[in-house]
Design a protein around this motif. Sequence first.
Motif, mmCIF file in Angstrom:
data_model
loop_
_atom_site.group_PDB
_atom_site.id
_atom_site.type_symbol
_atom_site.label_atom_id
_atom_site.label_comp_id
_atom_site.label_asym_id
_atom_site.label_seq_id
_atom_site.Cartn_x
_atom_site.Cartn_y
_atom_site.Cartn_z
ATOM 1 N N ASN A 10 0.833 -1.206 0.000
ATOM 2 C CA ASN A 10 0.000 0.000 0.000
ATOM 3 C C ASN A 10 0.862 1.248 0.000
ATOM 4 O OD1 ASN A 10 -2.692 -0.676 -0.078
ATOM 5 N ND2 ASN A 10 -2.682 -1.364 2.025
ATOM 6 N N LEU A 11 1.882 1.221 0.837
ATOM 7 C CA LEU A 11 2.757 2.385 0.959
ATOM 8 C C LEU A 11 3.506 2.616 -0.355
ATOM 9 C CD1 LEU A 11 3.600 4.368 3.166
ATOM 10 C CD2 LEU A 11 5.567 2.907 3.613
ATOM 11 N N ALA A 12 4.057 1.530 -0.910
ATOM 12 C CA ALA A 12 4.830 1.651 -2.155
ATOM 13 C C ALA A 12 3.935 2.178 -3.272
ATOM 14 C CB ALA A 12 5.422 0.302 -2.533
ATOM 15 N N GLU A 13 2.693 1.670 -3.332
ATOM 16 C CA GLU A 13 1.782 2.121 -4.387
ATOM 17 C C GLU A 13 1.424 3.586 -4.198
ATOM 18 O OE1 GLU A 13 -0.421 -1.864 -5.986
ATOM 19 O OE2 GLU A 13 -1.560 -0.497 -4.750
ATOM 20 N N TYR A 14 1.286 3.981 -2.920
ATOM 21 C CA TYR A 14 0.952 5.383 -2.669
ATOM 22 C C TYR A 14 2.062 6.280 -3.194
ATOM 23 C CZ TYR A 14 -0.251 9.762 -0.579
ATOM 24 O OH TYR A 14 -0.568 11.089 -0.422
ATOM 25 N N VAL A 15 3.316 5.895 -2.887
ATOM 26 C CA VAL A 15 4.457 6.732 -3.304
ATOM 27 C C VAL A 15 4.533 6.770 -4.835
ATOM 28 C CG1 VAL A 15 6.972 6.951 -3.231
ATOM 29 C CG2 VAL A 15 5.717 6.321 -1.174
ATOM 30 N N GLN A 16 4.380 5.592 -5.462
ATOM 31 C CA GLN A 16 4.500 5.540 -6.922
ATOM 32 C C GLN A 16 3.324 6.226 -7.617
ATOM 33 O OE1 GLN A 16 4.876 1.360 -7.487
ATOM 34 N NE2 GLN A 16 7.081 1.349 -7.158
ATOM 35 N N GLY A 17 2.155 6.113 -7.004
ATOM 36 C CA GLY A 17 0.965 6.600 -7.709
ATOM 37 C C GLY A 17 0.413 7.886 -7.134
ATOM 38 N N VAL A 18 1.278 8.646 -6.428
ATOM 39 C CA VAL A 18 0.771 9.814 -5.722
ATOM 40 C C VAL A 18 0.067 10.817 -6.651
ATOM 41 C CG1 VAL A 18 2.979 11.076 -5.775
ATOM 42 C CG2 VAL A 18 1.351 11.530 -3.950
ATOM 43 N N GLN A 19 0.580 10.919 -7.897
ATOM 44 C CA GLN A 19 -0.026 11.878 -8.828
ATOM 45 C C GLN A 19 -1.457 11.482 -9.174
ATOM 46 O OE1 GLN A 19 2.741 12.134 -12.031
ATOM 47 N NE2 GLN A 19 3.066 14.319 -11.682
ATOM 48 N N VAL A 20 -1.613 10.177 -9.471
ATOM 49 C CA VAL A 20 -2.945 9.688 -9.834
ATOM 50 C C VAL A 20 -3.889 9.850 -8.649
ATOM 51 C CG1 VAL A 20 -4.234 7.667 -10.628
ATOM 52 C CG2 VAL A 20 -1.878 8.006 -11.367
ATOM 53 N N ILE A 21 -3.391 9.484 -7.468
ATOM 54 C CA ILE A 21 -4.237 9.550 -6.267
ATOM 55 C C ILE A 21 -4.708 10.988 -6.036
ATOM 56 C CG2 ILE A 21 -4.239 9.267 -3.756
ATOM 57 C CD1 ILE A 21 -2.164 6.954 -4.289
ATOM 58 N N LYS A 22 -3.788 11.913 -6.091
ATOM 59 C CA LYS A 22 -4.158 13.306 -5.850
ATOM 60 C C LYS A 22 -5.003 13.854 -7.006
ATOM 61 C CE LYS A 22 -0.504 14.657 -2.687
ATOM 62 N NZ LYS A 22 -1.374 14.622 -1.529
ATOM 63 N N GLY A 23 -4.616 13.452 -8.225
ATOM 64 C CA GLY A 23 -5.339 13.914 -9.411
ATOM 65 C C GLY A 23 -6.811 13.535 -9.347
ATOM 66 N N PHE A 24 -7.090 12.350 -8.818
ATOM 67 C CA PHE A 24 -8.481 11.889 -8.752
ATOM 68 C C PHE A 24 -9.101 12.141 -7.375
ATOM 69 C CE2 PHE A 24 -7.037 9.817 -12.529
ATOM 70 C CZ PHE A 24 -8.163 9.690 -13.326
ATOM 71 N N GLY A 25 -8.364 12.852 -6.542
ATOM 72 C CA GLY A 25 -8.882 13.194 -5.213
ATOM 73 C C GLY A 25 -9.232 11.973 -4.386
ATOM 74 N N ARG A 26 -8.392 10.930 -4.463
ATOM 75 C CA ARG A 26 -8.709 9.675 -3.779
ATOM 76 C C ARG A 26 -7.898 9.493 -2.483
ATOM 77 N NH1 ARG A 26 -12.642 6.119 -5.241
ATOM 78 N NH2 ARG A 26 -11.240 4.384 -4.824
ATOM 79 N N GLU A 27 -7.391 10.607 -1.948
ATOM 80 C CA GLU A 27 -6.538 10.492 -0.752
ATOM 81 C C GLU A 27 -7.260 9.777 0.391
ATOM 82 O OE1 GLU A 27 -6.959 13.296 -2.451
ATOM 83 O OE2 GLU A 27 -5.178 14.566 -2.464
ATOM 84 N N ARG A 28 -8.536 10.183 0.623
ATOM 85 C CA ARG A 28 -9.310 9.619 1.722
ATOM 86 C C ARG A 28 -9.408 8.089 1.599
ATOM 87 N NH1 ARG A 28 -13.219 11.557 5.181
ATOM 88 N NH2 ARG A 28 -13.208 13.805 5.323
ATOM 89 N N GLU A 29 -9.744 7.644 0.365
ATOM 90 C CA GLU A 29 -9.917 6.202 0.144
ATOM 91 C C GLU A 29 -8.584 5.470 0.365
ATOM 92 O OE1 GLU A 29 -11.180 8.526 -1.669
ATOM 93 O OE2 GLU A 29 -13.341 8.110 -1.665
ATOM 94 N N GLU A 30 -7.499 6.120 -0.108
ATOM 95 C CA GLU A 30 -6.190 5.482 0.054
ATOM 96 C C GLU A 30 -5.823 5.373 1.527
ATOM 97 O OE1 GLU A 30 -4.260 3.866 -2.093
ATOM 98 O OE2 GLU A 30 -5.880 4.200 -3.523
ATOM 99 N N VAL A 31 -6.134 6.451 2.273
ATOM 100 C CA VAL A 31 -5.847 6.417 3.715
ATOM 101 C C VAL A 31 -6.650 5.286 4.351
ATOM 102 C CG1 VAL A 31 -6.152 7.666 5.897
ATOM 103 C CG2 VAL A 31 -5.214 8.841 3.911
ATOM 104 N N LYS A 32 -7.914 5.154 3.898
ATOM 105 C CA LYS A 32 -8.778 4.095 4.454
ATOM 106 C C LYS A 32 -8.195 2.716 4.149
ATOM 107 C CE LYS A 32 -13.416 5.903 4.701
ATOM 108 N NZ LYS A 32 -14.495 6.184 3.796
ATOM 109 N N ARG A 33 -7.728 2.560 2.889
ATOM 110 C CA ARG A 33 -7.166 1.269 2.461
ATOM 111 C C ARG A 33 -5.938 0.937 3.319
ATOM 112 N NH1 ARG A 33 -4.691 -1.164 -2.553
ATOM 113 N NH2 ARG A 33 -3.589 0.751 -2.995
ATOM 114 N N PHE A 34 -5.117 1.973 3.526
ATOM 115 C CA PHE A 34 -3.908 1.771 4.318
ATOM 116 C C PHE A 34 -4.284 1.426 5.756
ATOM 117 C CE2 PHE A 34 -0.301 3.126 6.892
ATOM 118 C CZ PHE A 34 0.730 2.509 6.219
ATOM 119 N N GLU A 35 -5.267 2.178 6.270
ATOM 120 C CA GLU A 35 -5.675 1.942 7.667
ATOM 121 C C GLU A 35 -6.222 0.534 7.844
ATOM 122 O OE1 GLU A 35 -8.350 4.985 8.819
ATOM 123 O OE2 GLU A 35 -6.742 6.329 9.472
ATOM 124 N N HIS A 36 -6.975 0.089 6.825
ATOM 125 C CA HIS A 36 -7.549 -1.251 6.894
ATOM 126 C C HIS A 36 -6.437 -2.303 6.991
ATOM 127 C CE1 HIS A 36 -10.234 -4.580 6.126
ATOM 128 N NE2 HIS A 36 -9.413 -4.982 5.165
#
Length: 619
Positions: A237-263
């Motif tokens: 999850n962490l590695a994907e976040y770092v690699q895909g940070v542009q896509v995550i921010k671009g699509f405003g999916r930070e909350r979902e990613e945080v949730k995925r990581f928290e899970h």
Amino acid sequence: MTPANSSEKPSTTNTEPSNFVLIGRMMMLGWKYRWGCVRLLALQGLLLLTAIACLRLTGLGIDVVRFHAVPGAPPPSFPWWVQLFQTKSPMAQVAVIAAMVLVFELVRGALNYIYTLSAGYLVHARIVVDLRSAVYEKMQQLSFGFFDSNATGSIINRVTSDVQSVRAFVDGVLIQLVILLISLVGYVSYMSSIHVGLTVACLATTPLMWVVTAIFSYLTRPAYDRNRVLVDEVILNLAEYVQGVQVIKGFGREREEVKRFEHANREVQQQQHGIFWMVSLFGPSIGYMTQINLVILLAYGGWLVTQNQLALGSGLVVFAGLLQQFSSQVANLTNIANSVQQSLSGARRVFEVLDTPSSVRESDHPIDLPQVRGKIELANVSFAYPTGGTVLRNLDLVIEPGERIAILGATGSGKSSLLSLIARFYDPTTGTVLIDGHDARNLGLKQLRRQIGIVFQETFLFSNTVAANIAYGHPDATMDDVIRAAQVAAAHEFIVNLPNGYQTILGEGGFDLSGGQRQRLAIARAVLLDPAILLLDDPAAAIDPHTEHEILDAMQQAMEGRTTIVVAHRLSTLRSCDAVIVLDDGEIVQRGTHDSLFLEEGHYRDAATAQLSQASLLH
Ligand SMILES: Nc1ncnc2c1ncn2[C@@H]1O[C@H](COP(=O)(O)OP(=O)(O)OP(=O)(O)O)[C@@H](O)[C@H]1O
């Protein structure tokens, strides 16, 4: 020949090695560091002797005081190494004994200090570093198939945390077990020399402790295995976040990613909670059993003292001290049992990597081909990725030295895969790739790749200077060579305008470049090798038509005399090549020059016409 999809997944699906095999291999690992281990054991032996000496002196002190204070008390028994002081006055005897205890404690402090330093050096500066290097080096030898089959999180976890678990076997299990054994033999022998009956009575609970430990070990193993998998997930999850940070921010999916990581994190937490629960229950249980020994000592030992069958100081007190030391060693069983299970889980995963055969194997007797001419042949080549179906089918192709071939095809038609086979990132599932008439599998891998310049669709830049990134494949290149390669790739101009020119640091934490600039650096990197074969995987994809023109012009000279295969969509590139092959769903459906293909009905003419009409619309 081995199909590509058979080999490079670590053997989790094959029969797993038994605990005995894993322990045997870890013992062999410990054997490599035997002198470091012997040193630690010698230090532990000295610590044990000095601990016993301190106890013996304390007991003697009590007996001396009792003898002179309590009428009728038995005389103290002086061991041979303090008999010299037997004739002194009682106060002098007590003073000498106290001074000796202090000296022994000082020596123990020094020994403990040296032990901690030596253990730290052996474990962290040698075993972990060596093992991590071995795993990393092995990964370099594994082909792309390994990385296709294993998630990033699992790979990172194996190099970092699992390696630590394996070293824990050496310092947390092997050394601790031998220390435990030495201590037990030392303490039990000494206790028996004081009173055999009391020793047997006090150690009556010991077999029960071994049984409880074995059960604990057996129960925790699956939990530790599962724990490694869950931690893999968190790292992924962490590695994907770092690699895909542009896509995550671009699509405003930070909350979902945080949730995925928290899970994922919570799953680890809950699972670890279960492990803690077992460990917490086990530790005090063993501690409680050791206290039963103390009760037996007080009851039976106290009775022996009252019957004058046991001295108070050198008997009961020394016995109590020995039993205390013995119990703390036995209580260490909890840690040992815990470390065994952690090490076994880690060892399985580390050895899986070390044992994974590379699907792209180096020939035992490679043909020496220091200067490739550049003839490439594909003879009935088919290919499937380790994780998927067939992507290239029955390809037959001959490219003469110095020829320039363009590959055109829809997305997913297999263009990049075809280039990967020529560079031997993968071997074909069936058929043969020949370089200068030799089966590529019979050529030295390094020698072959050094003669192939590759520009991938996406350029990876290392956290290093621009110059070092260009000279990546040829670190000894002079600055002049680097600049020349950059000029050929039309990169020189933008590089000199960077804050520190060729010395500007790129990559993570450094200066970032645009897609087109990165691509030009990649071309410079390939050109610098002066390769006989150039593989360009759609280098113009991220470059505007004007820059593409510049690059193509600049590269005409560089391509001269080299076999070039370029994946291209732009007409200008296709036209400049000697021939074009059209791939459709992994098959060559058309081949010829631009002119001949343009006259044929088919894929090529459709693509070319579409581009021409688009261009006319723009003008
Ligand atoms: N590492 C891989 N593991 C499994 N399948 C893969 C892998 N790489 C590519 N594929 C699959 O192989 C097929 C061909 O992919 P390839 O990248 O060669 O196509 P391409 O023609 O270069 O596509 P594009 O023009 O989009 O780059 C696709 O179906 C793709 O999903």
